[in-house]
Design a protein around this motif. Structure first.
Motif, short mmCIF file in Angstrom:
data_model
loop_
_atom_site.label_atom_id
_atom_site.label_comp_id
_atom_site.label_asym_id
_atom_site.label_seq_id
_atom_site.Cartn_x
_atom_site.Cartn_y
_atom_site.Cartn_z
N GLU A 31 -16.69 26.10 4.67
CA GLU A 31 -16.44 25.87 6.09
C GLU A 31 -17.39 26.69 6.96
O GLU A 31 -17.88 26.22 7.99
N ALA A 32 -17.66 27.94 6.55
CA ALA A 32 -18.59 28.77 7.30
C ALA A 32 -19.99 28.17 7.27
O ALA A 32 -20.72 28.21 8.27
N CYS A 33 -20.37 27.62 6.13
CA CYS A 33 -21.68 26.98 6.01
C CYS A 33 -21.81 25.81 6.97
O CYS A 33 -22.79 25.69 7.71
N VAL A 34 -20.81 24.94 6.99
CA VAL A 34 -20.86 23.77 7.86
C VAL A 34 -20.77 24.20 9.33
O VAL A 34 -21.44 23.63 10.20
N ARG A 35 -19.97 25.22 9.60
CA ARG A 35 -19.79 25.68 10.99
C ARG A 35 -21.10 26.20 11.57
O ARG A 35 -21.44 25.89 12.72
N HIS A 36 -21.82 26.98 10.80
CA HIS A 36 -23.04 27.60 11.32
C HIS A 36 -24.30 26.82 10.96
O HIS A 36 -25.39 27.17 11.44
N ALA A 37 -24.16 25.80 10.14
CA ALA A 37 -25.30 24.94 9.79
C ALA A 37 -24.83 23.49 9.89
O ALA A 37 -24.52 23.01 10.96
N ASP A 38 -24.71 22.79 8.76
CA ASP A 38 -24.23 21.41 8.76
C ASP A 38 -23.89 20.99 7.34
O ASP A 38 -24.07 21.74 6.38
N GLU A 39 -23.38 19.78 7.20
CA GLU A 39 -22.98 19.26 5.89
C GLU A 39 -24.18 19.14 4.95
O GLU A 39 -24.06 19.35 3.74
N ALA A 43 -24.57 20.53 1.17
CA ALA A 43 -24.90 19.62 0.07
C ALA A 43 -26.14 20.09 -0.69
O ALA A 43 -26.26 19.88 -1.90
N SER A 44 -27.07 20.74 0.03
CA SER A 44 -28.30 21.19 -0.62
C SER A 44 -28.06 22.30 -1.63
O SER A 44 -28.95 22.62 -2.43
N LEU A 45 -26.88 22.91 -1.61
CA LEU A 45 -26.54 24.00 -2.53
C LEU A 45 -25.66 23.53 -3.68
O LEU A 45 -25.16 24.35 -4.45
N ALA A 46 -25.49 22.22 -3.82
CA ALA A 46 -24.57 21.68 -4.83
C ALA A 46 -24.99 22.09 -6.24
O ALA A 46 -24.16 22.52 -7.06
N HIS A 100 -34.05 28.49 -5.99
CA HIS A 100 -33.11 27.94 -5.01
C HIS A 100 -33.27 28.58 -3.62
O HIS A 100 -32.39 28.43 -2.77
N GLY A 101 -34.37 29.28 -3.42
CA GLY A 101 -34.69 29.77 -2.08
C GLY A 101 -33.88 30.95 -1.62
O GLY A 101 -33.67 31.12 -0.41
N LEU A 102 -33.46 31.83 -2.53
CA LEU A 102 -32.64 32.98 -2.14
C LEU A 102 -33.46 34.23 -1.87
O LEU A 102 -32.91 35.25 -1.44
N ALA A 103 -34.77 34.18 -2.10
CA ALA A 103 -35.63 35.33 -1.85
C ALA A 103 -36.33 35.16 -0.50
O ALA A 103 -35.67 35.05 0.53
N GLY A 104 -37.65 35.09 -0.49
CA GLY A 104 -38.36 35.04 0.78
C GLY A 104 -38.53 33.67 1.40
O GLY A 104 -39.00 33.54 2.54
N ALA A 105 -38.13 32.63 0.70
CA ALA A 105 -38.39 31.26 1.15
C ALA A 105 -37.82 30.91 2.53
O ALA A 105 -38.43 30.12 3.25
N ALA A 122 -27.91 32.62 2.82
CA ALA A 122 -26.78 33.54 2.73
C ALA A 122 -25.64 32.95 1.91
O ALA A 122 -25.02 33.63 1.09
N VAL A 123 -25.35 31.68 2.12
CA VAL A 123 -24.28 31.01 1.38
C VAL A 123 -24.63 30.95 -0.11
O VAL A 123 -23.81 31.24 -0.98
N GLY A 124 -25.87 30.59 -0.40
CA GLY A 124 -26.30 30.54 -1.79
C GLY A 124 -26.29 31.91 -2.43
O GLY A 124 -25.87 32.08 -3.59
#
Length: 545
Positions: A31-39, A43-46, A100-105, A122-124
């Motif tokens: 919910e925090a992910c969708v609230r501050h970003a979008d669906e 989905a990109s973190l599935a 998955h883009g958790l470093a400098g990406a 942050a979510v990832g």
């Protein structure tokens, strides 16, 4: 005839925890992910979510923790090499985080137009570091190095593409040939600790645009990183330098690893003592302005202290919930027993509050809310990280003796739990930093106050907490003595504001009644009698996928 050695049938033991998704399956995080970003961001973190909850990932985490890094100072012929060997599981964790883009990406993604790059990251990060927290250190430092390096445009142009890359290639080779770079930092010295202005490492101009550094660093994590931001002293004062392990001509820089630290937790990650002896570095930022320059990196690592602690809390909660849903005692499942429900519900409230605040801070990075982040980030770092050991300890008690055994995974979380409260400024340092953020200008306080005001009137206990906060801030006498009270209350109010505006009513009610209203004991599991504990437990339970 019974089989040899068969003494009893194993019953009432909890099945292995695997096959769940800590991203989409965690209602508070999703919910925090969708609230501050979008669906689409969620989905990109599935793929990452499914991997993070898999048996394979859990095994990587166990192996990386149990097989500690090994220091190799010399090769078989006596040549100095200063290398650290890691278990293959460590490299799988690192490779996954980078891919998955958790470093400098996110910095490159944001420049390319992704408005939610830092929330996604942050979510990832919150989900993936539940697998194993130690490798999060170099992932964090790589993320944090990018904005700091912008103080030296030529160096940013040279190393920035690697730092924002999604490839991971272990080993000391030419950075230009790598698909991605790992960054570290070197600030702390024996005599100084957090007082980096007392550092004695010196830098001398070499006449060719580089500097020769001589001195020591007491804590340098992930010493096999490709490059480091390091503090050293010039005549103008403490300055910041970029120090690569491999120089542009392909030779190795002087980077002598004295020993690896034997730490309480964070065992998969190597932390070292380093000696510089004519080590080559490049100035980052202005001479004598090293502390403000490297604070760009420190502020970003402090953000990850909050996210990482929220991850540790969530991992402990997940273990406790899983155990309680499968273990029976006194004729019923633990999860169905009222007192256990109170404990689990209290853990769930703590987790949701930490998660909501962590993702909100990441959204502030996306939104360029520098003033808000300066104060809110410091307060959150103080409270969320400080609370984590108590939360993990309570989760361990849910499992009882089983939770005290290494096989459960809880002891690893328990050893890890105090780290983020100490790293990048322990409790007193951060509480005093909150005061500095309050006093430096009115922008930070105004930005945070605006956030708090959004929930005024939603709950009388929250309103009373705002009055107490105003009273604390309105009495300037002996502020340092009360710095912890102020930092903690400020963070609680931020959490309350988020939960009242965005969380389910039952979560917000429980938070305000316990954390803000005073109807809370000195231990977890003492929520008021009218708290819908069953609903809180149900909301926080991650279903198998």
């Amino acid at each position: 005839m019974p089989a040899v050695g068969a003494t009893h049938e194993v019953t009432n033991q909890v099945p292995p925890l695997a096959g769940y998704d800590p991203v989409a399956g965690d209602a508070a995080l999703a919910e925090a992910c969708v609230r501050h970003a979008d669906e689409a961001t969620l989905a990109s973190l599935a793929d990452l979510g499914r991997l993070a909850g898999s048996e394979q990932a859990r095994e990587w985490g166990r192996l990386a923790d149990e097989n500690r890094p090994v220091l190799r100072t010399h090769d078989r012929y006596g040549h100095r090499v200063d290398e650290v060997e890691f278990h293959p599981a460590w490299h799988e964790l690192m490779r996954t985080a980078f891919a998955h883009g958790l470093a400098g990406a996110p910095w490159a993604a944001a420049e390319a137009g992704n408005r939610h790059a830092h929330v996604r990251r942050a979510v990832g990060y919150l989900a993936w570091t539940q697998v194993e927290a130690g490798h999060g250190c170099p992932v964090t430092m790589t993320y944090a190095a990018v904005p700091a390096l912008r103080a030296a445009p030529e160096l940013a142009a040279r190393y920035g593409p690697g730092l924002t890359g999604t490839g991971y290639a272990f080993g000391l080779t030419d950075p230009a040939a790598k698909p991605g770079l790992v960054a570290g930092m070197g600030m702390t010295e024996k005599q100084g600790g957090s007082d980096v202005r007392s550092n004695t490492t010196r830098a001398v101009a070499a006449g060719d645009g580089t500097y020769a550094l001589t001195g020591h660093k007491w804590f340098t994590s992930a010493p096999m990183s490709d490059l480091f931001l390091v503090l050293a002293r010039l005549d103008e004062g403490v300055s910041c330098f970029l120090v690569p392990r491999v120089l542009p001509d392909g030779s190795r820089n002087v980077f002598r690893l004295q020993r690896l630290k034997d730490k309480l937790g964070d065992r998969a990650n190597a932390s070292s003592e380093v000696e510089f002896d004519g080590t080559t570095g490049w100035l980052v930022g202005d001479p004598g302005r090293g502390v403000p320059t490297i604070l760009e990196m420190v502020n970003a690592t402090r953000l990850d202290c909050v996210i990482g602690s929220a991850a540790t809390v969530r991992a402990a909660l997940t273990q406790a919930l899983h155990h309680a849903r499968h273990r029976r005692a006194f004729g019923a499942l633990l999860a169905d027993q009222p007192l256990m429900q109170n404990v689990l519900a209290d853990l769930a409230v703590e987790s949701e509050a930490a998660t909501a605040l962590a993702v909100r801070l990441a959204a502030a990075v996306d939104g360029g809310e520098t003033a808000f982040l300066r104060l809110a980030g410091a307060a959150a770092k103080f409270l969320v990280c400080k609370r984590t050991p108590a939360v993990v300890g309570e989760a361990m008690e849910v499992l009882g003796g089983n939770g005290y055994v290494e096989d459960s995974g809880l002891p690893r979380l328990y050893r890890q739990a105090p780290l983020n409260s100490i790293w990048e400024g322990s409790g007193n340092v951060i509480a005093l930093d909150v005061l500095r953020a309050l006093g430096r200008s009115g922008e930070a306080l105004a930005a945070v106050t605006a956030e708090l005001e959004l929930a005024r009137g939603a709950d009388p206990r929250y309103d009373d907490a705002l009055k107490r906060l105003a009273a604390e801030l309105g009495d300037p006498g002996a502020l340092p003595l009360r710095a912890r009270r102020i930092a903690g209350l400020l963070a609680l109010c931020l959490q309350g504001s988020l939960l009242l505006r965005h969380g389910p009513t039952e979560v917000a009610h429980a938070f305000c009644a316990s954390r803000l209203g005073g109807d809370w004991g000195s231990v977890l599991g003492t929520l008021p009698h009218d708290t819908p504990v069953g609903a809180l437990v149900e909301r926080s339970t991650i279903a198998p996928v």
